[in-house]
Design an enzyme around this catalytic site. Structure first.
Site, mmCIF file in Angstrom:
data_model
loop_
_atom_site.group_PDB
_atom_site.id
_atom_site.type_symbol
_atom_site.label_atom_id
_atom_site.label_comp_id
_atom_site.label_asym_id
_atom_site.label_seq_id
_atom_site.Cartn_x
_atom_site.Cartn_y
_atom_site.Cartn_z
ATOM 1 N N LYS A 87 0.672 -1.255 -0.064
ATOM 2 C CA LYS A 87 0.520 0.166 -0.062
ATOM 3 C C LYS A 87 0.822 0.801 -0.239
ATOM 4 O O LYS A 87 1.380 1.180 0.824
ATOM 5 C CB LYS A 87 -0.980 0.179 1.403
ATOM 6 C CG LYS A 87 -2.362 0.471 1.091
ATOM 7 C CD LYS A 87 -3.015 0.100 3.212
ATOM 8 C CE LYS A 87 -4.404 1.160 2.407
ATOM 9 N NZ LYS A 87 -4.847 1.314 3.751
HETATM 10 C C1 E4P Z 1 -8.286 1.299 3.649
HETATM 11 O O1 E4P Z 1 -7.651 1.055 3.241
HETATM 12 C C2 E4P Z 1 -7.843 2.673 4.900
HETATM 13 O O2 E4P Z 1 -6.903 3.127 5.344
HETATM 14 C C3 E4P Z 1 -9.272 2.985 5.445
HETATM 15 O O3 E4P Z 1 -10.385 2.398 5.207
HETATM 16 C C4 E4P Z 1 -9.467 4.618 5.895
HETATM 17 O O4 E4P Z 1 -10.792 4.254 6.580
HETATM 18 P P1 E4P Z 1 -10.932 5.590 8.177
HETATM 19 O O5 E4P Z 1 -11.266 6.606 6.664
HETATM 20 O O6 E4P Z 1 -12.338 5.796 8.293
HETATM 21 O O7 E4P Z 1 -9.416 6.153 8.815
#
Ligand code: E4P
Length: 217
Positions: A87
């Site tokens: 990622k």
């Molecule tokens: C996923 O890959 C993201 O890191 C995540 O959905 C972020 O979500 P949040 O806005 O609830 O922190």
């Protein structure tokens, strides 16, 4: 549509997996920190533990923000397990690194995407997944679902293979609307997935069936 769970919590990952609808996991540094994991070895082991629970893709996020650092970290993460997807944040060196990883056959998830232009760059660089954060857009009075629709249109126009991974999902309606708009994946908190189960008419109907079943038991 694939369902990923957006957590580093092993118990929640197991619960979602046992439901039989789980296709993968996404994590981020915030979610890892929430589990109280400390130290590099523990973090690496945690990713392996997650991969051993699910059979699908597991996103592991790099911390570095420079090209060399992202590449070094991403290559190390990719070597951990065949299910790992690296990622990478949507920054200039991140886009360069995604292009590099693509050329090496390392799968990527481009994260922190908030605009159609960013999603276009991620696809051009060859990202496996692009993660538009719809909940965080909603939080600042911008329509997160509109972004999913725009990315879907752009990707379909050019047949980009990058999968739209709707992220920052807050509730079941987000999942339903993402499905209607053609997101390839939704990464969700466990509660949003289990909330899809709920309907009062199901509960009322089941209660009646069970009551009637007693009449001929
Ligand atoms: C996923 O890959 C993201 O890191 C995540 O959905 C972020 O979500 P949040 O806005 O609830 O922190």
């Amino acid at each position: 549509m694939k369902f990923f769970i957006d957590t580093a919590n092993l118990a929640q990952i197991k619960e979602a997996n046992e439901l039989g609808v789980l296709d993968g996991v996404t994590t981020n540094p915030t979610l890892m920190a929430k589990e109280g994991i400390k130290g590099r070895d523990a973090v690496m082991q945690h990713y392996i533990d997650i991969c051993n629970i699910v059979s699908g893709d597991v996103s592991a996020e790099v911390i570095a923000t420079d090209f060399k650092g992202i590449v070094a970290e991403g290559e190390e993460l990719a070597k951990l397990h065949k299910q790992i997807v690296v990622k990478v944040p949507m920054i200039k060196d991140g886009v360069k690194a995604i292009h590099y990883f693509t050329s090496k056959g390392i799968r990527t998830n481009c994260t922190l995407v908030f605009s159609p232009g960013q999603a276009l760059l991620a696809a051009k660089a060859g990202a496996t997944y692009v993660s538009p954060f719809i909940g965080r857009l909603d939080d600042v009075s911008t329509d997160g679902l509109q972004l999913i629709a725009e990315i879907r249109e752009i990707y379909d126009n050019y047949n980009f293979k990058t999968q739209i991974l709707a992220a920052s999902i807050r509730h079941a309606m987000h999942i339903i609307n993402c499905a209607k708009l053609g997101a390839d994946v939704a990464t969700c908190p466990l509660s949003a997935i289990t909330d899809l189960l709920k309907h009062p008419l199901t509960d009322i109907g089941l209660e009646k069936f069970l009551a009637d079943a007693k009449k001929f038991a």
